[in-house]
Scaffold this motif. Structure first.
Motif, PDB file in Angstrom:
ATOM      1  N   ALA A  15       0.833  -1.205   0.000  1.00 37.72           N
ATOM      2  CA  ALA A  15       0.000   0.000   0.000  1.00 37.72           C
ATOM      3  C   ALA A  15       0.864   1.250   0.000  1.00 37.72           C
ATOM      4  CB  ALA A  15      -0.915  -0.003   1.225  1.00 37.72           C
ATOM      5  N   HIS A 109      -6.711  -1.450   0.783  1.00 38.49           N
ATOM      6  CA  HIS A 109      -5.588  -2.114   0.114  1.00 38.49           C
ATOM      7  C   HIS A 109      -5.421  -3.564   0.538  1.00 38.49           C
ATOM      8  CE1 HIS A 109      -3.747   1.616  -1.537  1.00 38.49           C
ATOM      9  NE2 HIS A 109      -4.228   2.186  -0.449  1.00 38.49           N
ATOM     10  N   SER A 110      -5.887  -3.921   1.729  1.00 34.43           N
ATOM     11  CA  SER A 110      -5.505  -5.220   2.282  1.00 34.43           C
ATOM     12  C   SER A 110      -6.617  -5.810   3.128  1.00 34.43           C
ATOM     13  CB  SER A 110      -4.221  -5.069   3.118  1.00 34.43           C
ATOM     14  OG  SER A 110      -3.737  -6.319   3.523  1.00 34.43           O
ATOM     15  N   GLU A 117      -5.058  -6.500   6.787  1.00 33.93           N
ATOM     16  CA  GLU A 117      -3.671  -6.048   6.926  1.00 33.93           C
ATOM     17  C   GLU A 117      -2.855  -7.019   7.780  1.00 33.93           C
ATOM     18  OE1 GLU A 117      -3.765  -1.935   8.166  1.00 33.93           O
ATOM     19  OE2 GLU A 117      -5.349  -1.518   6.715  1.00 33.93           O
ATOM     20  N   LYS A 205       1.482 -14.597   4.702  1.00 30.41           N
ATOM     21  CA  LYS A 205       2.222 -14.643   3.441  1.00 30.41           C
ATOM     22  C   LYS A 205       2.767 -16.036   3.143  1.00 30.41           C
ATOM     23  CE  LYS A 205       1.757 -10.354   2.131  1.00 30.41           C
ATOM     24  NZ  LYS A 205       0.957 -10.030   0.925  1.00 30.41           N
ATOM     25  N   GLU A 273      -5.082 -12.677  -0.858  1.00 28.65           N
ATOM     26  CA  GLU A 273      -4.560 -11.372  -1.246  1.00 28.65           C
ATOM     27  C   GLU A 273      -5.731 -10.465  -1.612  1.00 28.65           C
ATOM     28  OE1 GLU A 273      -1.550 -10.132  -1.212  1.00 28.65           O
ATOM     29  OE2 GLU A 273      -0.400 -11.954  -0.733  1.00 28.65           O
ATOM     30  N   THR A 274      -5.517  -9.171  -1.483  1.00 29.01           N
ATOM     31  CA  THR A 274      -6.518  -8.203  -1.912  1.00 29.01           C
ATOM     32  C   THR A 274      -6.323  -7.826  -3.373  1.00 29.01           C
ATOM     33  OG1 THR A 274      -6.597  -7.340   0.334  1.00 29.01           O
ATOM     34  CG2 THR A 274      -7.556  -5.965  -1.388  1.00 29.01           C
TER      35      THR A 274
END
Length: 376
Positions: A15, A109-110, A117, A205, A273-274
């Motif tokens: 981001a 973003h996430s 996030e 991740k 994931e976004t």
């Protein structure tokens, strides 16, 4: 038009890099306010001649940051306040609404199904996020998947605008000379195959999958770019598998393009994931890409990214796929169509058109996508 971007911090995350590229290509006057952690991206933004205000928040619950943020917005004369990330979205929209800013925009973003996030989505987090959303005028989802998640949270569709992230393809172009220099700096021999990943070092991740995959691949090094709370656990995992000497942790870096040039295969085993910004950046560098989740590619035909392959988020599929690429010479290719589709110019134009539309309609009628409970 004068825009204030409010972001939680400016460390080297997706981001934050996206914001850097947006302000570097803006056609409007822009400033940035970082609640905390100025970081590497702050330096890059300031190098573009953009003012960055560091507000000194010491923790997620440090409400004292509202004072300097309030004073900044009051004296700034901003037409638009655009927030990025959860905490900035909450505090930034609140201050902008109380200050009477004409257009309040937020980018998600996430946002995942189970994590926001990188943190688990609890009932209090969801309640705070929805309360913050009510304070703005429009929310930008960076993918259709993110938009669908927002709708399931109860956000009205008319308050959501899907605007995909963008990158500057020229910045990520493969450079053989940079590859050689970067490998030399990292003490990676020229003949060694480098499997790389980029992202915050956090459990979601799944970089542990790459450690296990590389453990079964001789003459292969794992290069991870990023930092985060999972760093110590990843190091310990690599030691247990006997490959600590074949894992390079580059940490946060402003030199992501150079580090991508040093890689031979890009791997992203995250299950959620976004958007998948790092995957698009890797494609721009001509890398073969192995991934488990990427809404950015899911929304395009397979022909737009022929050198990207989707795999289950497990060590053996990633090991086998890397082995096949090594046997084929891990060939680099020209950036595929997906890279042009997500060019930064498209992103900037759509964002600025949104600013103009929301500002004009709010200023004229105060009825554009009204906040919940707000009367037209």
């Amino acid at each position: 038009m004068k825009v204030l971007h409010v972001i939680t911090g400016l460390e080297a995350g997706g981001a934050e890099r996206q914001l850097r590229d947006l302000v570097a290509n803006h056609h409007v006057t822009a400033e940035v306010a970082a609640l905390t952690k100025p970081g590497l991206i702050s330096q890059a933004i300031q190098a573009e001649g953009v003012t960055v205000h560091h507000l000194g928040m010491t923790g997620n619950r440090d409400l004292r940051v509202l004072g300097p943020l309030w004073r900044l917005v009051q004296r700034g004369g901003y037409d638009v306040v655009h927030t990025h990330l959860f905490r900035a979205g909450l505090y930034g929209r609140l201050v902008a609404r109380l200050s009477g800013v004409a257009a309040i925009v937020a980018s998600e973003h996430s946002i995942g199904e189970r994590h926001l996030e990188g943190r688990p989505i609890t009932a209090p987090v969801r309640a705070l996020a929805r309360a913050g959303e009510r304070l703005g005028h429009v929310t930008v989802a960076v993918s259709s998947a993110a938009a669908q998640r927002l709708v399931r949270w109860g956000v009205p569709e008319q308050r959501i605008e899907v605007i995909a992230n963008g990158i500057d393809p020229r910045a990520f172009r493969f450079d053989p000379a940079v590859r050689e220099t970067t490998r030399s700096r990292l003490t990676i021999p020229p003949h060694i195959t480098v499997v790389g990943g980029v992202g915050r070092l956090e459990p979601g991740k799944r970089f542990d999958v790459l450690i296990e995959a590389v453990a079964g691949l001789p003459d292969t090094v794992l290069l991870l770019v990023g930092d985060g709370p999972e760093r110590a656990n990843l190091v310990a995992h690599a030691r247990r598998l006997g490959i600590a000497n074949r894992m390079v942790l580059a940490g946060q870096s402003s030199q992501v393009p150079a580090l991508l040039s040093a890689m031979d295969v890009f791997a992203a085993p995250s299950q959620e994931e976004t958007f998948g910004l790092a995957i698009v950046e890797a494609l721009a560098c001509g890398l073969p890409v192995l991934y488990s989740a990427c809404p950015a590619l899911d929304e395009l035909p397979a022909s737009a990214s022929p050198n990207a392959r989707r795999l289950p988020s497990a060590a053996e599929p990633f090991r086998q796929a890397v082995e096949e690429l090594i046997a084929a010479g891990a060939p680099r290719q020209l950036p595929p169509q997906a890279v042009d589709h997500y060019g930064i110019g498209h992103h900037v134009n759509r964002i600025e058109a949104l600013y103009l539309r929301v500002h004009e309609q709010r200023s004229r009628s105060k009825t554009i996508a009204p906040a919940w409970g707000e009367q037209p």
